[in-house]
Design a protein around this motif. Structure first.
Motif, PDB file in Angstrom:
ATOM      1  N   SER A  12      -9.290   9.585  12.364  1.00  0.00           N
ATOM      2  CA  SER A  12     -10.734   9.780  12.561  1.00  0.00           C
ATOM      3  C   SER A  12     -11.554   8.639  11.967  1.00  0.00           C
ATOM      4  CB  SER A  12     -11.165  11.101  11.923  1.00  0.00           C
ATOM      5  OG  SER A  12     -11.010  11.031  10.507  1.00  0.00           O
ATOM      6  N   LYS A  13     -10.914   7.748  11.229  1.00  0.00           N
ATOM      7  CA  LYS A  13     -11.569   6.627  10.553  1.00  0.00           C
ATOM      8  C   LYS A  13     -12.665   7.082   9.585  1.00  0.00           C
ATOM      9  CE  LYS A  13     -10.578   3.052  13.946  1.00  0.00           C
ATOM     10  NZ  LYS A  13     -11.104   1.927  14.741  1.00  0.00           N
ATOM     11  N   LYS A  14     -12.480   8.273   9.012  1.00  0.00           N
ATOM     12  CA  LYS A  14     -13.409   8.737   7.983  1.00  0.00           C
ATOM     13  C   LYS A  14     -12.902   8.404   6.584  1.00  0.00           C
ATOM     14  CE  LYS A  14     -15.364  12.610  10.607  1.00  0.00           C
ATOM     15  NZ  LYS A  14     -15.563  14.083  10.626  1.00  0.00           N
ATOM     16  N   PHE A  15     -11.586   8.254   6.475  1.00  0.00           N
ATOM     17  CA  PHE A  15     -10.987   7.970   5.178  1.00  0.00           C
ATOM     18  C   PHE A  15      -9.983   6.828   5.304  1.00  0.00           C
ATOM     19  CE2 PHE A  15     -12.624  11.477   2.739  1.00  0.00           C
ATOM     20  CZ  PHE A  15     -12.876  12.472   3.692  1.00  0.00           C
ATOM     21  N   ILE A  16      -9.827   6.114   4.221  1.00  0.00           N
ATOM     22  CA  ILE A  16      -8.756   5.127   4.101  1.00  0.00           C
ATOM     23  C   ILE A  16      -7.770   5.633   3.056  1.00  0.00           C
ATOM     24  CG2 ILE A  16      -9.997   3.761   2.369  1.00  0.00           C
ATOM     25  CD1 ILE A  16      -8.665   1.264   3.586  1.00  0.00           C
ATOM     26  N   GLU A  17      -6.491   5.550   3.398  1.00  0.00           N
ATOM     27  CA  GLU A  17      -5.460   6.151   2.537  1.00  0.00           C
ATOM     28  C   GLU A  17      -4.627   5.071   1.861  1.00  0.00           C
ATOM     29  OE1 GLU A  17      -1.426   7.995   3.735  1.00  0.00           O
ATOM     30  OE2 GLU A  17      -2.805   9.721   3.658  1.00  0.00           O
ATOM     31  N   PHE A  18      -4.459   5.236   0.554  1.00  0.00           N
ATOM     32  CA  PHE A  18      -3.579   4.368  -0.240  1.00  0.00           C
ATOM     33  C   PHE A  18      -2.383   5.199  -0.683  1.00  0.00           C
ATOM     34  CE2 PHE A  18      -6.340   0.696  -0.874  1.00  0.00           C
ATOM     35  CZ  PHE A  18      -7.582   1.226  -0.554  1.00  0.00           C
ATOM     36  N   CYS A  19      -1.191   4.643  -0.533  1.00  0.00           N
ATOM     37  CA  CYS A  19       0.041   5.390  -0.858  1.00  0.00           C
ATOM     38  C   CYS A  19       0.965   4.494  -1.680  1.00  0.00           C
ATOM     39  CB  CYS A  19       0.728   5.835   0.431  1.00  0.00           C
ATOM     40  SG  CYS A  19       2.328   6.608   0.182  1.00  0.00           S
ATOM     41  N   VAL A  20       1.418   5.034  -2.818  1.00  0.00           N
ATOM     42  CA  VAL A  20       2.394   4.325  -3.661  1.00  0.00           C
ATOM     43  C   VAL A  20       3.676   5.152  -3.681  1.00  0.00           C
ATOM     44  CG1 VAL A  20       2.954   3.463  -5.954  1.00  0.00           C
ATOM     45  CG2 VAL A  20       0.613   3.265  -5.091  1.00  0.00           C
ATOM     46  N   HIS A  21       4.723   4.587  -3.089  1.00  0.00           N
ATOM     47  CA  HIS A  21       6.004   5.308  -2.995  1.00  0.00           C
ATOM     48  C   HIS A  21       7.064   4.566  -3.805  1.00  0.00           C
ATOM     49  CE1 HIS A  21       9.377   7.567  -1.345  1.00  0.00           C
ATOM     50  NE2 HIS A  21       9.968   6.412  -1.096  1.00  0.00           N
ATOM     51  N   ASP A  22       7.897   5.336  -4.540  1.00  0.00           N
ATOM     52  CA  ASP A  22       8.973   4.708  -5.306  1.00  0.00           C
ATOM     53  C   ASP A  22      10.270   5.474  -5.132  1.00  0.00           C
ATOM     54  OD1 ASP A  22       7.329   6.264  -7.913  1.00  0.00           O
ATOM     55  OD2 ASP A  22       9.430   6.756  -7.491  1.00  0.00           O
ATOM     56  N   THR A  23      11.358   4.854  -5.545  1.00  0.00           N
ATOM     57  CA  THR A  23      12.689   5.480  -5.501  1.00  0.00           C
ATOM     58  C   THR A  23      13.152   5.797  -6.916  1.00  0.00           C
ATOM     59  OG1 THR A  23      13.707   3.296  -5.535  1.00  0.00           O
ATOM     60  CG2 THR A  23      13.308   4.291  -3.378  1.00  0.00           C
ATOM     61  N   GLY A  24      12.212   6.323  -7.723  1.00  0.00           N
ATOM     62  CA  GLY A  24      12.496   6.547  -9.141  1.00  0.00           C
ATOM     63  C   GLY A  24      13.131   7.886  -9.436  1.00  0.00           C
ATOM     64  N   ILE A  25      12.902   8.370 -10.674  1.00  0.00           N
ATOM     65  CA  ILE A  25      13.602   9.567 -11.152  1.00  0.00           C
ATOM     66  C   ILE A  25      13.008  10.856 -10.607  1.00  0.00           C
ATOM     67  CG2 ILE A  25      14.291   8.401 -13.269  1.00  0.00           C
ATOM     68  CD1 ILE A  25      12.064   9.836 -14.714  1.00  0.00           C
ATOM     69  N   GLY A  26      11.803  10.781 -10.035  1.00  0.00           N
ATOM     70  CA  GLY A  26      11.207  11.975  -9.450  1.00  0.00           C
ATOM     71  C   GLY A  26      10.601  12.919 -10.480  1.00  0.00           C
ATOM     72  N   ILE A  27       9.917  13.954  -9.963  1.00  0.00           N
ATOM     73  CA  ILE A  27       9.223  14.925 -10.808  1.00  0.00           C
ATOM     74  C   ILE A  27       9.541  16.316 -10.282  1.00  0.00           C
ATOM     75  CG2 ILE A  27       7.002  15.576 -11.805  1.00  0.00           C
ATOM     76  CD1 ILE A  27       5.938  12.852 -10.704  1.00  0.00           C
ATOM     77  N   SER A  28       9.812  17.238 -11.199  1.00  0.00           N
ATOM     78  CA  SER A  28      10.085  18.615 -10.774  1.00  0.00           C
ATOM     79  C   SER A  28       8.799  19.296 -10.322  1.00  0.00           C
ATOM     80  CB  SER A  28      10.715  19.403 -11.929  1.00  0.00           C
ATOM     81  OG  SER A  28       9.778  19.555 -12.968  1.00  0.00           O
ATOM     82  N   GLU A  29       8.943  20.342  -9.521  1.00  0.00           N
ATOM     83  CA  GLU A  29       7.769  21.079  -9.035  1.00  0.00           C
ATOM     84  C   GLU A  29       6.968  21.667 -10.189  1.00  0.00           C
ATOM     85  OE1 GLU A  29       8.682  23.970  -6.103  1.00  0.00           O
ATOM     86  OE2 GLU A  29       9.725  22.573  -4.770  1.00  0.00           O
TER      87      GLU A  29
ATOM     88  N   PHE B  48       2.650   8.988  -4.387  1.00  0.00           N
ATOM     89  CA  PHE B  48       1.284   9.312  -4.773  1.00  0.00           C
ATOM     90  C   PHE B  48       0.344   8.819  -3.671  1.00  0.00           C
ATOM     91  CE2 PHE B  48       1.511  10.733  -9.196  1.00  0.00           C
ATOM     92  CZ  PHE B  48       2.825  10.405  -9.507  1.00  0.00           C
ATOM     93  N   LYS B  49      -0.475   9.721  -3.161  1.00  0.00           N
ATOM     94  CA  LYS B  49      -1.427   9.375  -2.100  1.00  0.00           C
ATOM     95  C   LYS B  49      -2.830   9.724  -2.562  1.00  0.00           C
ATOM     96  CE  LYS B  49       1.798  10.516   1.677  1.00  0.00           C
ATOM     97  NZ  LYS B  49       1.996  11.383   2.861  1.00  0.00           N
ATOM     98  N   PHE B  50      -3.766   8.816  -2.261  1.00  0.00           N
ATOM     99  CA  PHE B  50      -5.160   9.183  -2.471  1.00  0.00           C
ATOM    100  C   PHE B  50      -6.011   8.591  -1.353  1.00  0.00           C
ATOM    101  CE2 PHE B  50      -7.181   5.259  -3.966  1.00  0.00           C
ATOM    102  CZ  PHE B  50      -6.110   4.501  -4.399  1.00  0.00           C
ATOM    103  N   THR B  51      -7.055   9.305  -1.038  1.00  0.00           N
ATOM    104  CA  THR B  51      -7.963   8.872   0.019  1.00  0.00           C
ATOM    105  C   THR B  51      -9.353   8.685  -0.556  1.00  0.00           C
ATOM    106  OG1 THR B  51      -8.445  11.169   0.599  1.00  0.00           O
ATOM    107  CG2 THR B  51      -6.657  10.080   1.802  1.00  0.00           C
ATOM    108  N   ILE B  52     -10.097   7.761   0.055  1.00  0.00           N
ATOM    109  CA  ILE B  52     -11.507   7.576  -0.299  1.00  0.00           C
ATOM    110  C   ILE B  52     -12.289   7.416   1.002  1.00  0.00           C
ATOM    111  CG2 ILE B  52     -11.093   6.528  -2.560  1.00  0.00           C
ATOM    112  CD1 ILE B  52     -11.460   3.797  -1.260  1.00  0.00           C
ATOM    113  N   PRO B  53     -13.557   7.758   0.995  1.00  0.00           N
ATOM    114  CA  PRO B  53     -14.354   7.616   2.218  1.00  0.00           C
ATOM    115  C   PRO B  53     -14.356   6.175   2.724  1.00  0.00           C
ATOM    116  CG  PRO B  53     -15.506   8.958   0.610  1.00  0.00           C
ATOM    117  CD  PRO B  53     -14.317   8.409  -0.091  1.00  0.00           C
ATOM    118  N   PHE B  54     -14.260   6.039   4.044  1.00  0.00           N
ATOM    119  CA  PHE B  54     -14.194   4.720   4.684  1.00  0.00           C
ATOM    120  C   PHE B  54     -15.581   4.307   5.144  1.00  0.00           C
ATOM    121  CE2 PHE B  54     -12.554   1.162   6.775  1.00  0.00           C
ATOM    122  CZ  PHE B  54     -13.015   1.109   8.076  1.00  0.00           C
ATOM    123  N   HIS B  55     -16.135   3.257   4.493  1.00  0.00           N
ATOM    124  CA  HIS B  55     -17.441   2.704   4.866  1.00  0.00           C
ATOM    125  C   HIS B  55     -17.261   1.214   5.116  1.00  0.00           C
ATOM    126  CE1 HIS B  55     -19.367   6.452   3.772  1.00  0.00           C
ATOM    127  NE2 HIS B  55     -18.851   6.381   2.542  1.00  0.00           N
TER     128      HIS B  55
END
Length: 912
Positions: free
Chosen positions: A679-696, A750-757
């Motif tokens: 929809s071009k309302k948000f821009i998404e930044f994503c940081v992905h790793d192959t680390g030790i992970g986190i439990s729920e 980790f994903k976060f979005t911010i409004p796209f202007h």
């Protein structure tokens, strides 16, 4: 009934906490094993008394007693432990009574509600609860050790002082933590204050303990090296002297084998000549092997040479008796010197089992042989030694043995050189290392041998059929002469500093609490209180950053000098520690600003691709160091896309997320991905790793303040637990949201979005510099306005390494004068000013205002602020009043160069 169970519960908690902390604290003992410079259980005991009252004395006493009881002995029994270690009862009594006494003093002379934030009560606590209360335990404990002969009288004061200081430090550090924890449980105190105080004191204390263990290990290695060196010297000396004695015997054997019609005078003359050259051989003899048929003949010869002789004899106790009839005899025909050896004349050496065994082996091998340890008949006072037998046949066809009497004591005394070696335990053992018989020992006390057994050196040599082992063990006296006590000194000093930090934290937190109470009572003064708090934070930030700038600057300059690899490692660790501390300070200030709604979002036109590329380059060295990969997956086609966003805050969030991934990824790939939602309302930044992970379970509390997903006792990763909390708050302030997906041992996203202007960017008409890496600062003229000498030195050095021409001004007034002079004299024209804010006579901000009002070519000269101030409002003020950029102190070289690069890349000025 409920009261009874509460009482039992309190007793159990006190007992368990004291016992566990006591056992762990035993590992803080100094390298000699006799003293513990810091004793945390003393602080816990006083805290428990203040919380639960004097009735808690019984579990304290029992826990203290069991702390000093060793259960690892295979033959352990309670009766044996109590009767064999009566000092433990007195020590436990002293520890528990000390806590009761400290509690009595505090309740009598300070606030009964345990208000440790009050300056008056705080002073009472650190005077009465620490040094005064600790006197009881230290006096009783050290005296009991003296009474029961565990320490010497000479060490009484040292033991008492170490004990007293250790208890005092333990009280100063741990009693406030326990009281704050108890008040937090009762909801009388906030968790934030508890965490701030505990994280500061415990964190510093853990760092202190780490340094202590590292230093103590270094000291151990040093002692091991010394004991190895001295041990090799002593072993070599002993071996050389023994072989010297063997050469004496062989020399005597050669002489006897060449003799015909040997007389006593001939033997004495030769024996005297070679005995004068050795100190360890006390006597030489010629022992002849004869059958019983020749006994009368040789006994008559003995009588002629030695009129007092009773003939061939043997020993029964200390009495010489005529030897009974045997098939053959090996008796002492000649011996020198006679003085001291009269009882040995005619002695049938074959009558002694130890000597007989050696004689038979010598005859079997037809070579030199020694006996085991024997009691020499020549000397009744110092008779430990061994005999050396060398079989020979003379020209008279007499078969016998050239024999030497060797005193072990003499060998050892002559082998020990200097006072250090004379303080070592020296053992000579016969047999292999697992099955040995002790031949000799010097300075060896069984209890000391156990304590210092790991600091020893062994050396084995073979003589004849005998395997001799020389074992050199450190003693307490050896430790006292060679131990630097650096680890103990570091632990004491650092712990005292930790206690002082605790006092400072309590004062700061007390001030903060007082402000909060005033705010709650007087809501109409809220604005004033917030302003005071902001000024306090700004001043604290400035005062901390100013000395840190000097430290980091000097470390950076020192790193550029000729240092070896070890020193380079120390410098890298020191810089990492300073930068880590700076990150914690920044995070704490950000948290405070978030809570007080002082953190502002300032949108600017930002090139998203360039921002991500800069971040990728920023982490490149760390990624390479950990053998990882950091990929940038930018799926937006337009790499010149500009959006309206707070660039600094986006950079802060991405730095936090990538730092986290880098920290918890031992191997693999980290990916920074950027895309637009459909929809071009948000821009998404994503940081992905192959680390030790986190439990729920842990994901639910991941974004809380001060959360670290590890137990403090098993903590492997550094951090204050603020980065993700701050990141979430920043994303929310920018109108976005942040999420996390993770699988244990697989990785996290980790994903976060911010409004796209999107904003339109005019075409570049100015030549831009492509990157900071290729930008050349050579021949740029920079005017540095800075009053601090260390900062002047640092900035000059780092810029001159970049071939920059640097001029120093000590204040704003001097800066204006230099600008004016350059125009009049038409010499150097300045291209850039690095402006400190706080300077005497004329500060940086006022100087900038005056420069911007000029009517000459310097009106628009680029100005970069150098400041220890960290508040957004302050930085915004600098920019609004004419400064082009701001570099915060402590100055990080890469940030300074990037700022200069940014200034010149956005201007018409380029130097090549």
């Amino acid at each position: 009934m409920s009261y009874f169970f509460r009482k039992i519960g309190a007793f159990s908690i006190v007992f368990i906490v004291y016992f566990i902390s006591g056992k762990l604290s035993l590992y803080l003992s100094s390298i000699d094993g006799y003293s513990t410079p810091v004793w945390p259980p003393a602080g816990l005991a006083l805290g428990f008394v203040l919380i639960f009252g004097n009735r808690i004395w019984i579990p304290l006493f029992l826990a203290a007693y069991l702390t000093n009881t060793h259960f690892t002995d295979p033959g352990f029994s309670w009766l044996k432990s109590i009767s064999g270690n009566p000092q433990n009862i007195l020590i436990s009594f002293g520890n528990s009574i000390s806590a009761l006494f400290g509690g009595y003093l505090l309740k009598k002379y300070s606030d009964s509600k345990l208000n440790i934030f009050s300056v008056k009560d705080l002073l009472s606590f650190f005077v009465l609860a620490g040094p005064t209360a600790a006197i009881f335990s230290s006096v009783i404990g050290s005296t009991s050790l003296l009474i029961f002969d565990i320490i010497y009288k000479d060490f009484l004061f040292q033991t008492w002082f170490t004990w007293w200081l250790g208890d005092s430090i333990g009280i100063i550090i741990f009693t406030p933590i326990l009281i704050l924890t108890y008040k937090w449980i009762l909801k009388e105190e906030t968790g934030l204050r508890l965490i701030l105080f505990s994280s500061a004191t415990i964190g510093t204390f853990v760092l202190t303990i780490t340094i202590f263990f590292v230093t103590r290990d270094w000291e151990k290695e040093f002692i091991r090296y010394r004991i190895k060196s001295d041990g090799q010297i002593i072993s070599s000396e002993i071996e050389n002297r023994i072989f010297e004695n063997l050469r004496v015997v062989k020399s005597l054997g050669t002489f006897l084998s060449l003799q015909k019609n040997l007389t006593k005078k001939d033997f004495d003359t030769y024996a005297k000549s070679i005995l004068d050259e050795t100190e360890s051989v006390s006597a030489l003899s010629w022992n002849v092997l004869i059958p019983n048929s020749q006994r009368l003949l040789y006994e008559s010869k003995l009588k002629l040479d030695y009129p007092h002789s009773i003939g061939i004899n043997f020993k029964e106790g200390n009495v010489s008796k005529v030897s009974p009839l045997n098939e053959k005899y090996i008796f002492i025909r000649y011996i020198y010197p006679v003085v001291g050896n009269k009882s040995a004349i005619g002695y049938n050496v074959f009558s002694d089992p130890v000597r007989k065994e050696a004689l038979l082996k010598a005859m079997e091998s037809n070579n030199l042989e020694i006996t085991g340890k024997v009691n020499l008949i020549q000397d009744s006072s110092d008779n430990s030694g061994f005999l050396v037998f060398y079989p020979i046949k003379s020209l008279d066809n007499e078969f016998g043995f050239a024999t030497a009497v060797v005193k072990i004591t003499s060998i050892i005394k002559k082998s020990l050189i200097g006072s250090d070696q004379n303080n070592l335990c020296v053992q000579i053992l016969e047999g292999d290392i697992n099955h040995t018989n002790e031949i000799y020992n010097r300075n060896c006390i069984t209890s000391h041998e156990k304590i210092f057994s790991e600091f020893s050196h062994t050396y084995t040599t073979k003589i004849g059929s005998h395997l001799l082992t020389y074992k050199i063990v450190a003693t307490k006296e050896y430790f006292d002469k060679n131990l630097t006590n650096a680890s103990r000194f570091i632990l004491i000093i650092s712990s005292l500093l930790t206690g002082l930090l605790g006092i400072l934290m309590l004062i700061i937190l007390g001030k903060e609490k007082s402000i909060q109470e005033i705010v709650e009572r007087r809501t109409f003064e809220l604005e004033k209180a917030n302003r005071v708090k902001s000024e306090f934070l700004a001043n604290m930030s400035h005062e901390i950053r100013t000395p840190m700038n000097g430290v980091l600057g000097m470390l950076t300059l020192l790193e550029e000098t000729n240092v070896d690899l070890e020193q380079k490692d120390y410098l890298d660790n020191a810089k990492k520690s300073v930068l880590s501390l700076l990150t914690i300070i920044n995070d704490i200030l950000d948290v405070s600003k978030l809570e007080n709604h002082k953190l502002e979002i300032i949108p600017t036109e930002t090139n998203v691709f360039k921002l991500c590329r800069d971040i990728q380059l920023l982490f490149q060295s760390d990624v390479i160091e950990k053998n990882l990969k950091l990929n940038l997956d930018f799926t937006i086609e337009d790499t010149n896309l500009h959006i309206l966003v707070d660039e600094n805050r986006i950079r802060q969030v991405l730095n936090n997320l990538i730092s986290n991934s880098l920290k918890f990824t031992p191997s693999g790939i980290i990916t920074l991905a950027v895309k637009l939602d459909p929809s071009k309302k948000f821009i998404e930044f994503c940081v992905h790793d192959t680390g030790i992970g986190i439990s729920e379970e842990n994901i639910k509390r991941l974004f809380d303040r001060f959360v670290q997903l590890e137990d403090a006792r098993t903590k492997r990763f550094e951090g204050a637990g603020l980065g993700l909390y701050i990141s979430k708050q920043l994303v929310n302030l920018m109108g976005g949201e942040i999420k996390v997906e993770s699988i244990l041992n697989i990785g996290s996203t980790f994903k976060f979005t911010i409004p796209f202007h999107q904003v339109a960017v005019p075409k570049q008409t100015v030549k831009r510099i492509e990157s900071a890496e290729t930008f050349n600062l050579k021949n740029i003229n920079v005017l540095v306005a800075e009053d601090n000498l260390l900062n002047q030195k640092f900035v000059r050095k780092v810029l001159e390494k970049e071939k920059v021409n640097v001029t120093i001004a000590s204040n704003g007034k001097e800066t204006i004068q230099l600008l004016d002079a350059s125009l009049v004299q038409e010499t150097t024209k300045y291209d850039l000013i690095l402006m400190d804010i706080q300077m005497p006579e004329l500060d940086g901000l006022e100087t900038t205002k005056r420069i911007r009002k000029r009517k000459d070519e310097y009106q628009k000269i680029p100005i970069i602020a150098l400041t220890a101030n960290n508040m957004d409002s302050q930085i915004q003020e600098y920019l609004e009043n004419g400064m082009d950029d701001c570099v915060k102190k402590p100055i990080i070289l890469s940030e300074l160069l990037n700022s200069i690069y940014k200034i010149f890349s956005n201007s018409n000025l380029t130097k090549t």
